[in-house]
Design a protein around this motif. Structure first.
Motif, PDB file in Angstrom:
ATOM      1  N   ASP A   1       3.223   6.581   3.246  1.00  0.00           N
ATOM      2  CA  ASP A   1       2.785   7.389   4.373  1.00  0.00           C
ATOM      3  C   ASP A   1       3.878   7.231   5.434  1.00  0.00           C
ATOM      4  OD1 ASP A   1       0.558   8.775   6.019  1.00  0.00           O
ATOM      5  OD2 ASP A   1       1.175   7.044   7.241  1.00  0.00           O
ATOM      6  N   ALA A   2       4.325   8.316   6.033  1.00  0.00           N
ATOM      7  CA  ALA A   2       5.463   8.271   6.957  1.00  0.00           C
ATOM      8  C   ALA A   2       5.225   7.328   8.138  1.00  0.00           C
ATOM      9  CB  ALA A   2       5.794   9.674   7.459  1.00  0.00           C
ATOM     10  N   VAL A   3       4.020   7.310   8.674  1.00  0.00           N
ATOM     11  CA  VAL A   3       3.721   6.437   9.818  1.00  0.00           C
ATOM     12  C   VAL A   3       3.804   4.969   9.395  1.00  0.00           C
ATOM     13  CG1 VAL A   3       1.933   5.769  11.486  1.00  0.00           C
ATOM     14  CG2 VAL A   3       2.348   8.193  10.996  1.00  0.00           C
ATOM     15  N   LYS A   4       3.225   4.643   8.250  1.00  0.00           N
ATOM     16  CA  LYS A   4       3.267   3.255   7.764  1.00  0.00           C
ATOM     17  C   LYS A   4       4.698   2.819   7.473  1.00  0.00           C
ATOM     18  CE  LYS A   4      -1.171   2.826   5.459  1.00  0.00           C
ATOM     19  NZ  LYS A   4      -1.787   2.590   4.148  1.00  0.00           N
ATOM     20  N   TYR A   5       5.493   3.712   6.907  1.00  0.00           N
ATOM     21  CA  TYR A   5       6.876   3.382   6.577  1.00  0.00           C
ATOM     22  C   TYR A   5       7.666   3.079   7.851  1.00  0.00           C
ATOM     23  CZ  TYR A   5      11.409   3.543   4.275  1.00  0.00           C
ATOM     24  OH  TYR A   5      12.654   3.217   3.794  1.00  0.00           O
TER      25      TYR A   5
ATOM     26  N   LYS B   1      -3.350   8.742  -4.196  1.00  0.00           N
ATOM     27  CA  LYS B   1      -3.115   9.206  -2.825  1.00  0.00           C
ATOM     28  C   LYS B   1      -4.020   8.440  -1.859  1.00  0.00           C
ATOM     29  CE  LYS B   1      -3.281  13.440  -0.346  1.00  0.00           C
ATOM     30  NZ  LYS B   1      -4.159  14.517  -0.214  1.00  0.00           N
ATOM     31  N   GLU B   2      -5.261   8.234  -2.259  1.00  0.00           N
ATOM     32  CA  GLU B   2      -6.212   7.483  -1.443  1.00  0.00           C
ATOM     33  C   GLU B   2      -5.801   6.012  -1.346  1.00  0.00           C
ATOM     34  OE1 GLU B   2     -10.835   6.059  -1.796  1.00  0.00           O
ATOM     35  OE2 GLU B   2     -10.313   8.040  -2.571  1.00  0.00           O
ATOM     36  N   TYR B   3      -5.393   5.402  -2.463  1.00  0.00           N
ATOM     37  CA  TYR B   3      -4.966   4.001  -2.473  1.00  0.00           C
ATOM     38  C   TYR B   3      -3.873   3.752  -1.432  1.00  0.00           C
ATOM     39  CZ  TYR B   3      -2.219  -0.061  -3.880  1.00  0.00           C
ATOM     40  OH  TYR B   3      -1.518  -1.228  -3.860  1.00  0.00           O
ATOM     41  N   ALA B   4      -2.900   4.641  -1.365  1.00  0.00           N
ATOM     42  CA  ALA B   4      -1.760   4.463  -0.461  1.00  0.00           C
ATOM     43  C   ALA B   4      -2.003   5.077   0.918  1.00  0.00           C
ATOM     44  CB  ALA B   4      -0.509   5.070  -1.090  1.00  0.00           C
ATOM     45  N   SER B   5      -3.198   5.620   1.133  1.00  0.00           N
ATOM     46  CA  SER B   5      -3.552   6.277   2.403  1.00  0.00           C
ATOM     47  C   SER B   5      -2.515   7.321   2.803  1.00  0.00           C
ATOM     48  CB  SER B   5      -3.715   5.237   3.528  1.00  0.00           C
ATOM     49  OG  SER B   5      -4.691   4.290   3.196  1.00  0.00           O
ATOM     50  N   LEU B   6      -2.089   8.102   1.824  1.00  0.00           N
ATOM     51  CA  LEU B   6      -1.086   9.125   2.106  1.00  0.00           C
ATOM     52  C   LEU B   6      -1.736  10.304   2.814  1.00  0.00           C
ATOM     53  CD1 LEU B   6       0.976   9.128  -1.212  1.00  0.00           C
ATOM     54  CD2 LEU B   6       1.407   7.858   0.899  1.00  0.00           C
ATOM     55  N   GLN B   7      -1.121  10.701   3.888  1.00  0.00           N
ATOM     56  CA  GLN B   7      -1.585  11.854   4.645  1.00  0.00           C
ATOM     57  C   GLN B   7      -0.625  13.013   4.356  1.00  0.00           C
ATOM     58  OE1 GLN B   7      -4.560  11.599   6.248  1.00  0.00           O
ATOM     59  NE2 GLN B   7      -4.580   9.527   5.401  1.00  0.00           N
TER      60      GLN B   7
ATOM     61  N   LYS C   1       0.843  -1.201   0.000  1.00  0.00           N
ATOM     62  CA  LYS C   1       0.000   0.000   0.000  1.00  0.00           C
ATOM     63  C   LYS C   1       0.879   1.253   0.000  1.00  0.00           C
ATOM     64  CE  LYS C   1      -4.374  -1.189   0.093  1.00  0.00           C
ATOM     65  NZ  LYS C   1      -5.433  -0.573  -0.644  1.00  0.00           N
ATOM     66  N   CYS C   2       1.600   1.415  -1.101  1.00  0.00           N
ATOM     67  CA  CYS C   2       2.424   2.592  -1.316  1.00  0.00           C
ATOM     68  C   CYS C   2       2.289   2.962  -2.785  1.00  0.00           C
ATOM     69  CB  CYS C   2       3.885   2.324  -0.952  1.00  0.00           C
ATOM     70  SG  CYS C   2       4.721   1.134  -2.031  1.00  0.00           S
ATOM     71  N   LEU C   3       2.932   4.039  -3.193  1.00  0.00           N
ATOM     72  CA  LEU C   3       2.989   4.408  -4.599  1.00  0.00           C
ATOM     73  C   LEU C   3       4.401   4.204  -5.089  1.00  0.00           C
ATOM     74  CD1 LEU C   3       0.882   7.708  -4.590  1.00  0.00           C
ATOM     75  CD2 LEU C   3       0.128   5.349  -4.982  1.00  0.00           C
ATOM     76  N   THR C   4       4.547   4.106  -6.392  1.00  0.00           N
ATOM     77  CA  THR C   4       5.867   3.955  -6.984  1.00  0.00           C
ATOM     78  C   THR C   4       6.085   5.088  -7.976  1.00  0.00           C
ATOM     79  OG1 THR C   4       5.594   1.568  -6.780  1.00  0.00           O
ATOM     80  CG2 THR C   4       7.408   2.336  -8.136  1.00  0.00           C
ATOM     81  N   LEU C   5       7.234   5.738  -7.857  1.00  0.00           N
ATOM     82  CA  LEU C   5       7.596   6.855  -8.718  1.00  0.00           C
ATOM     83  C   LEU C   5       8.741   6.416  -9.620  1.00  0.00           C
ATOM     84  CD1 LEU C   5       7.079   9.944  -9.229  1.00  0.00           C
ATOM     85  CD2 LEU C   5       9.006  10.348  -7.672  1.00  0.00           C
ATOM     86  N   TYR C   6       8.466   6.390 -10.928  1.00  0.00           N
ATOM     87  CA  TYR C   6       9.447   5.959 -11.924  1.00  0.00           C
ATOM     88  C   TYR C   6       9.932   7.138 -12.734  1.00  0.00           C
ATOM     89  CZ  TYR C   6       7.428   1.259 -11.317  1.00  0.00           C
ATOM     90  OH  TYR C   6       6.994   0.068 -10.812  1.00  0.00           O
ATOM     91  N   THR C   7      11.218   7.139 -13.076  1.00  0.00           N
ATOM     92  CA  THR C   7      11.683   8.062 -14.107  1.00  0.00           C
ATOM     93  C   THR C   7      11.116   7.547 -15.427  1.00  0.00           C
ATOM     94  OG1 THR C   7      13.690   6.803 -14.582  1.00  0.00           O
ATOM     95  CG2 THR C   7      13.852   8.534 -12.869  1.00  0.00           C
ATOM     96  N   MET C   8      11.065   8.376 -16.424  1.00  0.00           N
ATOM     97  CA  MET C   8      10.540   7.935 -17.713  1.00  0.00           C
ATOM     98  C   MET C   8      11.393   6.805 -18.292  1.00  0.00           C
ATOM     99  SD  MET C   8       7.744   9.491 -17.970  1.00  0.00           S
ATOM    100  CE  MET C   8       7.184   9.275 -19.646  1.00  0.00           C
ATOM    101  N   LYS C   9      12.699   6.876 -18.098  1.00  0.00           N
ATOM    102  CA  LYS C   9      13.589   5.828 -18.622  1.00  0.00           C
ATOM    103  C   LYS C   9      13.284   4.479 -17.966  1.00  0.00           C
ATOM    104  CE  LYS C   9      18.419   4.627 -19.282  1.00  0.00           C
ATOM    105  NZ  LYS C   9      19.812   4.975 -19.065  1.00  0.00           N
ATOM    106  N   SER C  10      13.126   4.465 -16.653  1.00  0.00           N
ATOM    107  CA  SER C  10      12.802   3.225 -15.946  1.00  0.00           C
ATOM    108  C   SER C  10      11.451   2.692 -16.386  1.00  0.00           C
ATOM    109  CB  SER C  10      12.777   3.448 -14.428  1.00  0.00           C
ATOM    110  OG  SER C  10      14.057   3.732 -13.953  1.00  0.00           O
ATOM    111  N   TRP C  11      10.491   3.589 -16.550  1.00  0.00           N
ATOM    112  CA  TRP C  11       9.146   3.189 -16.962  1.00  0.00           C
ATOM    113  C   TRP C  11       9.170   2.558 -18.356  1.00  0.00           C
ATOM    114  CZ3 TRP C  11       4.855   2.068 -14.651  1.00  0.00           C
ATOM    115  CH2 TRP C  11       3.670   1.997 -15.372  1.00  0.00           C
TER     116      TRP C  11
END
Length: 153
Positions: A121-125, A99-105, A43-53
Motif C-alpha cells: 500500500d503506497a501509504v504504508k510503504y 489484497k485484504e491481507y496487505a490492506s491494499l487500497q 503486511k505486503c504481497l510478493t510478486l514472483y516470476t515463474m522462474k524465481s518461484w
C-alpha cells in the motif's frame, strides 16, 4: 540478469487489477506473462516470476516434512500463493483475499527485492522510510553488510 531494481507506482482499479509499470516490465524476461503472487513477510504481497518461484519451490521441497516448523512455514508461505497472468491490457488481477491481507487500497508501490517485487500500500510503504532514520539505515547496513568482504578491491 543481476536482479530487479526500482520502485514503481500503480493504481488498483475497482476490480482489483493494476497495470504492470513499464519500467518493471522492461526488466522481465522476454515474453514473461505469468507470475505467482503471495503473502509477504510483512503486511505486503510478493510478486514472483515463474522462474524465481520454481527455484523457491525446489528449496521448499527439500525441507523435512517431519519438522513441525517446516509444516507451519509451508502453510504460511504457500497458503495464499496464486498464479496470475497479464491480461491483454497488461494488467494483473490481485486476489481479493491477498489484497485484504496487505490492506491494499487504490495506490500501491511495487518495490524490487532482487528476484521478486513486493507490493505495498503506497501509504504504508512511504511510512517505512519516514519511520527509519538515516542513522538507523547506516546501522542496519553495517550489521547486515559489515561482515562481507569488500568487493571493491
Amino acid at each position: 540478469m543481476n536482479g530487479f531494481h526500482g520502485e514503481y507506482e500503480a493504481t488498483v482499479d475497482a476490480k482489483g487489477r493494476f497495470l504492470l509499470p513499464g519500467g518493471l516490465k522492461k526488466q522481465l524476461p522476454e515474453g514473461e506473462s505469468r507470475f505467482i503472487v503471495s503473502r509477504g513477510f510483512e503486511k505486503c504481497l510478493t510478486l514472483y516470476t515463474m522462474k524465481s518461484w520454481e527455484t523457491i519451490i525446489a528449496k521448499i521441497n527439500r525441507l523435512n516434512d517431519f519438522d513441525p516448523k517446516v509444516r507451519q512455514f509451508r502453510r504460511q508461505f504457500l497458503g495464499g500463493a496464486t498464479e496470475v497472468e497479464l491480461d491483454t491490457a497488461g494488467r494483473l488481477l490481485l486476489p481479493a483475499s491477498l489484497k485484504e491481507y496487505a490492506s491494499l487500497q487504490k495506490d500501491i508501490v511495487l518495490a524490487a527485492a532482487i528476484d521478486r517485487f513486493e507490493i505495498w500500500d503506497a501509504v504504508k510503504y512511504k511510512q517505512l522510510f519516514e519511520d527509519f532514520s538515516p542513522e538507523d539505515f547506516s546501522n542496519l547496513a553495517k550489521d547486515v553488510m559489515g561482515g562481507l568482504e569488500d568487493s571493491r578491491q
